[in-house]
Design a protein around this motif. Structure first.
Motif, PDB file in Angstrom:
ATOM      1  N   VAL A   1      -1.740   1.568  12.137  1.00  0.00           N
ATOM      2  CA  VAL A   1      -1.408   0.745  10.972  1.00  0.00           C
ATOM      3  C   VAL A   1      -1.892   1.417   9.698  1.00  0.00           C
ATOM      4  O   VAL A   1      -1.146   1.569   8.720  1.00  0.00           O
ATOM      5  CB  VAL A   1      -2.023  -0.658  11.122  1.00  0.00           C
ATOM      6  CG1 VAL A   1      -1.809  -1.473   9.857  1.00  0.00           C
ATOM      7  CG2 VAL A   1      -1.430  -1.373  12.327  1.00  0.00           C
TER       8      VAL A   1
ATOM      9  N   SER B   1       0.479   3.721   6.908  1.00  0.00           N
ATOM     10  CA  SER B   1       0.462   3.297   5.514  1.00  0.00           C
ATOM     11  C   SER B   1       0.047   4.446   4.597  1.00  0.00           C
ATOM     12  O   SER B   1       0.619   4.643   3.523  1.00  0.00           O
ATOM     13  CB  SER B   1      -0.481   2.103   5.344  1.00  0.00           C
ATOM     14  OG  SER B   1      -0.599   1.731   3.984  1.00  0.00           O
TER      15      SER B   1
ATOM     16  N   VAL C   1      -3.494  -1.061   2.769  1.00  0.00           N
ATOM     17  CA  VAL C   1      -2.375  -1.537   3.581  1.00  0.00           C
ATOM     18  C   VAL C   1      -1.788  -2.793   2.957  1.00  0.00           C
ATOM     19  O   VAL C   1      -2.523  -3.693   2.531  1.00  0.00           O
ATOM     20  CB  VAL C   1      -2.837  -1.836   5.025  1.00  0.00           C
ATOM     21  CG1 VAL C   1      -1.671  -2.373   5.861  1.00  0.00           C
ATOM     22  CG2 VAL C   1      -3.419  -0.589   5.668  1.00  0.00           C
TER      23      VAL C   1
ATOM     24  N   TRP D   1      -0.448  -5.981   3.730  1.00  0.00           N
ATOM     25  CA  TRP D   1      -0.522  -6.795   4.938  1.00  0.00           C
ATOM     26  C   TRP D   1       0.648  -7.761   5.004  1.00  0.00           C
ATOM     27  O   TRP D   1       0.590  -8.891   4.532  1.00  0.00           O
ATOM     28  CB  TRP D   1      -1.840  -7.562   4.983  1.00  0.00           C
ATOM     29  CG  TRP D   1      -3.042  -6.668   4.983  1.00  0.00           C
ATOM     30  CD1 TRP D   1      -3.919  -6.468   3.970  1.00  0.00           C
ATOM     31  CD2 TRP D   1      -3.470  -5.834   6.062  1.00  0.00           C
ATOM     32  NE1 TRP D   1      -4.887  -5.562   4.329  1.00  0.00           N
ATOM     33  CE2 TRP D   1      -4.631  -5.144   5.622  1.00  0.00           C
ATOM     34  CE3 TRP D   1      -3.004  -5.579   7.338  1.00  0.00           C
ATOM     35  CZ2 TRP D   1      -5.310  -4.244   6.423  1.00  0.00           C
ATOM     36  CZ3 TRP D   1      -3.679  -4.675   8.142  1.00  0.00           C
ATOM     37  CH2 TRP D   1      -4.815  -4.020   7.676  1.00  0.00           C
TER      38      TRP D   1
ATOM     39  N   GLU E   1       2.402  -6.043  10.113  1.00  0.00           N
ATOM     40  CA  GLU E   1       1.023  -5.570  10.289  1.00  0.00           C
ATOM     41  C   GLU E   1       0.147  -6.638  10.946  1.00  0.00           C
ATOM     42  O   GLU E   1      -0.693  -6.332  11.800  1.00  0.00           O
ATOM     43  CB  GLU E   1       0.428  -5.165   8.947  1.00  0.00           C
ATOM     44  CG  GLU E   1       0.983  -3.875   8.375  1.00  0.00           C
ATOM     45  CD  GLU E   1       2.370  -4.039   7.789  1.00  0.00           C
ATOM     46  OE1 GLU E   1       3.050  -3.023   7.563  1.00  0.00           O
ATOM     47  OE2 GLU E   1       2.782  -5.210   7.559  1.00  0.00           O
TER      48      GLU E   1
END
Length: 526
Positions: free
Chosen positions: A209, A213, A247, A249, A253
């Motif tokens: 993740v 990113s 990130v 979200w 995710e």
């Protein structure tokens, strides 16, 4: 009392007991060292082999969260497990078994206690990351950018680790060292396989993740093979610097954590099913043969007791015996300690040791020392793990430490551990000696002296075998098996001997033995 309150009380009791223990004081120090190392100006995170980020708040948060989650995912299992086993060994489980608390409630409390301890470590990581950003970071401070990777990625992983620990303590074959070994290799394999995924970042630690990113923010292709690189280095070379703001979200995710939480729920459910509520159920052999002899044995014991009680003991003058100091343990004492160390090992364990001896003698020297020898010493892990903690576990400390020369027993325990290392290595040692590689054979002997010294020092000072298990598996994995020569205590690689690793291992052995002796004297004096 409601179920929720009962779960919370069980969890808080476990957490308080752990936080009062001095051995957990080392955790904040390790956390501070990790965060300082990762956020220092000498450490760089290189993504997709060619990108590194500006050291802003988001970069620090993502970088430390990924590495911290990986370390807690692999080593947190051994850090937290033990509460259910402790209840079993200290007879607290008998109180639990006769109380109205349900199995699921008790195990949920233990699980919550494990999660709480890991959450405390995670909070310390967050604070250390903020401190690292204050010392080395640039740009505006963004609390959510630092905290969010820990909340979304680390905590679900810790829920799985806690559930796996509860499951291991309820399944009989996994309660000991075998559970730690199986989890270590399983977690490393799972992390390696899932971290290579780019299209479906469902790995338990969330590495994909964060990595995907970062690669997208750098303008790279997150689906390419080269994008799977995620490495810490002190010399990044020629890389492109980019700005990563964290990130985003979204639903994808957040849903990527669902498999990890589902695996945690499955592990906990299996633990509830496997939990025996601290009943000592006999094996099939005991049920078949034990009942056939129990009445006779009881009758014999009763007859012996009767004869003892009716016998008349004449007045006898006893002469005190002055024990003779012995600098080295007697052979009988050494044999007794060796038998106690090997007690409980199954037939397949002895078969594996014999196979390692034969394979070490017949295989070429390269595979023998590079593969057979590390595997042989891995088989010795359950034996060494009990060194230094056996007296506490079996509540015989008062008997052992009040003996005339308790340090003689300490020496016998250490030598028994050395024997456990030398016997499976006999084939490799014979091949090295026959080939004239005496320096390499000496390096293996140094390793055989090192392992039980490490086990004794860790067990005596930390009062748990878990620290030794974690450290041994780490050194074993990175040193002999992955060619990190500075950690090759087995001397599995000729380069380790050439670089002087055995000399450093010998120095470490002497220091560990000194620490173990000091710790044992401290235990003897109370």
């Amino acid at each position: 009392m409601s179920v929720g309150r009962a779960v919370i009380h069980v969890a808080l009791a476990d957490l308080r007991q752990r936080l009062r223990s001095p051995k957990y004081l080392v955790v904040p120090l390790l956390v501070a060292w990790l965060a300082q190392t990762l956020t220092s100006e000498q450490t760089y995170l290189v993504v997709a082999t060619e990108y590194t980020g500006v050291q802003n708040a988001a970069w620090f948060g993502g970088m430390v969260a990924v590495m911290g989650t990986f370390l807690l995912f692999v080593f947190g299992f051994s850090l937290i497990r033990g509460a259910i086993t402790r209840d079993r060994e200290t007879a607290v489980g008998e109180l639990v078994a006769t109380s109205p608390i349900r199995d699921a409630t008790y195990l949920a409390g233990r699980w919550l206690g494990y999660v709480s301890l890991l959450a405390v470590v995670t909070a310390l990581l967050v604070l250390a990351t903020i401190a690292g950003y204050a010392l080395h970071g640039t740009g505006a401070f963004d609390l959510w950018a630092i905290v969010s990777p820990f909340v979304v990625l680390t905590l679900p992983a810790m829920a799985f680790v806690a559930a796996a620990a509860v499951l291991a303590e309820t399944v009989h074959p996994l309660r000991g060292t075998a559970g730690s070994v199986l989890y270590f290799f399983g977690s490393m394999t799972l992390f390696t396989v899932m971290s290579l995924s780019t299209s479906a970042p469902y790995g338990p630690t969330g590495l994909a993740v964060v990595r995907n990113s970062m690669v997208r923010a750098a303008g790279g292709d997150s689906t390419g093979l080269e994008s799977r690189s995620f490495a810490f280095t002190g010399d990044p070379g020629s890389v492109t610097t980019f700005t990563w703001n964290g990130v985003e979200w979204g639903a994808a995710e957040l849903l990527s954590r669902a498999p990890t939480l589902a695996a945690a729920a499955l592990a906990f459910g299996l633990a509830v099913v496997a939990f025996d509520r601290f009943e000592r159920s006999p094996s099939l052999f005991d049920r078949t043969f034990g009942t056939l002899t129990s009445d006779d044995e009881s009758a014999d014991d009763g007859a012996e007791t009767s004869r003892t009680e009716t016998a008349v003991t004449p007045d006898t003058a006893l002469t005190a015996v002055e024990p003779t100091p012995r600098p080295l343990p007697q052979l009988r004492l050494l044999g007794a300690e060796l038998r106690m160390a090997l007690r409980g090992q199954r037939w397949w364990w002895y078969l594996g040791i014999a196979g390692c001896v034969v394979a070490g003698a017949l295989a070429p020297i390269g595979p023998a020392r590079g593969f057979v020898l590390p595997v042989a010493w891995l088989l010795g892990l359950p034996v060494w793990a009990g060194l230094g903690v056996r007296e506490r576990r079996h509540r015989t400390a008062e008997l052992v430490f009040t003996a005339p020369y308790p340090l003689g027993q300490f020496g016998a325990v250490y030598l028994a551990g050395v024997v456990v290392a030398l016997v499976p290595a006999a084939g490799v040692l014979g091949s090295l000696a026959a080939s004239g590689m005496l320096a390499d054979a000496g390096a293996v002997l140094v390793g055989a002296l090192f392992v039980p010294a490490l086990a004794l020092a860790g067990g005596i000072w930390l009062d748990t075998p878990r620290a030794f298990e974690v450290l041994f598996l780490t050194l074993w994995y990175f040193g002999p098996m992955n060619g990190v020569y500075a950690l090759d205590f087995v001397a599995a690689h000729p380069e380790s001997v050439a670089q002087g690793t055995p000399l450093r291992v010998a120095v470490a052995t002497a220091l560990l033995l000194l620490a173990a002796v000091v710790g044992r004297r401290r235990q003897i004096r109370g």
